[in-house]
Structures are given as C-alpha cells and as structure tokens.
Scaffold this motif. Structure first.
Motif, PDB file in Angstrom:
ATOM      1  N   GLY A   1      31.406  46.656  38.846  1.00  0.00           N
ATOM      2  CA  GLY A   1      32.802  46.666  38.438  1.00  0.00           C
ATOM      3  C   GLY A   1      33.763  46.340  39.566  1.00  0.00           C
ATOM      4  O   GLY A   1      34.970  46.526  39.424  1.00  0.00           O
ATOM      5  N   GLU A   2      33.231  45.815  40.689  1.00  0.00           N
ATOM      6  CA  GLU A   2      34.077  45.553  41.854  1.00  0.00           C
ATOM      7  C   GLU A   2      33.878  44.141  42.390  1.00  0.00           C
ATOM      8  O   GLU A   2      32.766  43.625  42.391  1.00  0.00           O
ATOM      9  N   PHE A   3      34.987  43.553  42.861  1.00  0.00           N
ATOM     10  CA  PHE A   3      34.943  42.270  43.557  1.00  0.00           C
ATOM     11  C   PHE A   3      36.249  42.106  44.322  1.00  0.00           C
ATOM     12  O   PHE A   3      37.231  42.786  44.040  1.00  0.00           O
ATOM     13  N   VAL A   4      36.238  41.218  45.299  1.00  0.00           N
ATOM     14  CA  VAL A   4      37.436  40.909  46.067  1.00  0.00           C
ATOM     15  C   VAL A   4      37.631  39.403  46.020  1.00  0.00           C
ATOM     16  O   VAL A   4      36.693  38.637  46.270  1.00  0.00           O
ATOM     17  N   VAL A   5      38.844  38.973  45.683  1.00  0.00           N
ATOM     18  CA  VAL A   5      39.171  37.553  45.694  1.00  0.00           C
ATOM     19  C   VAL A   5      39.826  37.237  47.028  1.00  0.00           C
ATOM     20  O   VAL A   5      40.817  37.857  47.409  1.00  0.00           O
ATOM     21  N   ASN A   6      39.238  36.305  47.740  1.00  0.00           N
ATOM     22  CA  ASN A   6      39.748  35.843  49.029  1.00  0.00           C
ATOM     23  C   ASN A   6      40.186  34.394  48.881  1.00  0.00           C
ATOM     24  O   ASN A   6      39.668  33.669  48.040  1.00  0.00           O
ATOM     25  N   MET A   7      41.118  33.981  49.705  1.00  0.00           N
ATOM     26  CA  MET A   7      41.519  32.582  49.758  1.00  0.00           C
ATOM     27  C   MET A   7      41.123  32.052  51.127  1.00  0.00           C
ATOM     28  O   MET A   7      41.544  32.596  52.150  1.00  0.00           O
ATOM     29  N   ALA A   8      40.304  31.025  51.156  1.00  0.00           N
ATOM     30  CA  ALA A   8      39.857  30.448  52.423  1.00  0.00           C
ATOM     31  C   ALA A   8      40.972  29.626  53.052  1.00  0.00           C
ATOM     32  O   ALA A   8      41.753  28.985  52.351  1.00  0.00           O
ATOM     33  N   THR A   9      41.022  29.655  54.358  1.00  0.00           N
ATOM     34  CA  THR A   9      41.961  28.818  55.099  1.00  0.00           C
ATOM     35  C   THR A   9      41.243  27.537  55.513  1.00  0.00           C
ATOM     36  O   THR A   9      40.005  27.454  55.433  1.00  0.00           O
ATOM     37  N   LEU A  10      41.983  26.567  55.973  1.00  0.00           N
ATOM     38  CA  LEU A  10      41.384  25.295  56.370  1.00  0.00           C
ATOM     39  C   LEU A  10      40.262  25.465  57.400  1.00  0.00           C
ATOM     40  O   LEU A  10      39.203  24.850  57.252  1.00  0.00           O
TER      41      LEU A  10
END
Length: 118
Positions: free
Chosen positions: A80-89
């Motif tokens: 029931g858990e996750f983390v959304v990350n945004m990658a940088t260049l």
C-alpha cells in the motif's frame, strides 16, 4: 490519419501513445517488497488527477512477457506504499537503467543508480 485501435498490437499502441502525448512526465517510482527488497522504476503513464486530496495516477503495465506483474505493481498492492519521484536531467541515465526488468529478488536501486552495467 485514421488509426483503428482494434488492429494495433500492444507494442504499436504503446509507441503511438508515448509519441503523441508530449511533453510527457515520467514518474520514477520507488517501492519496497514485503521482504524488504527495494525497487525503482520509471512509469511512463503517470499524471496528476486531483488536488484535494492530492492524487496521482499510475498505469502499471505487465512485464515484457505480457503476463507477469511488474515488481512496482506487486509491491504497491502488497504494502500500500510508494513514492513518486521526478528525475532531474543529471539522473536521466539512471532513470533509463531503472527500466531494466530485474529479477524480483534484486535491489534495482543499487543497479540503477550506481552506474553498474547489466
């Protein structure tokens, strides 16, 4: 051009979608299995769907065999858990490496972010 979606195979439909929807953010989703194995995977079908409460949508596809569930799906379902990350260049190569289909018992974060090759 008229495209009959009923005649598209899954690979062609995927290529049509990812080539048509631009710019397209890619979520870098981190999860952990119930056994403690870390997983890091890019999710191309990702978007925001609400602000109150804040919600995101992840559309998780099966592995390349078309049947087996990806670890990201299994881990989210089971914990029931996750983390959304945004990658940088500067993280683009690591993001690309994390798309590799690692065996479920492999900590994909180590391979994806270390620069190691498979």
């Amino acid at each position: 051009m008229i495209i009959d979606s009923a005649t598209l195979n899954p690979a062609s439909a995927y290529k049509l979608l990812i080539g048509s929807i631009l710019p397209r953010a890619i979520a870098w989703v981190s999860t952990q299995s119930t056994g403690g194995v870390a997983n890091l995977a890019p999710i191309s079908f990702f978007t925001a769907v609400g602000r109150k409460p804040p919600m995101v949508s992840l559309s998780l596809q099966p592995r390349s065999d078309g049947t087996t569930l990806k670890d990201t799906f299994v881990n989210i379902r089971d914990t029931g858990e996750f983390v959304v990350n945004m990658a940088t260049l500067p993280q683009a190569h690591a993001l690309n490496r994390s798309a590799f289909e690692f065996p479920s018992e492999v900590d994909s974060t180590e391979w994806s972010t270390s620069g190691a090759t498979r």
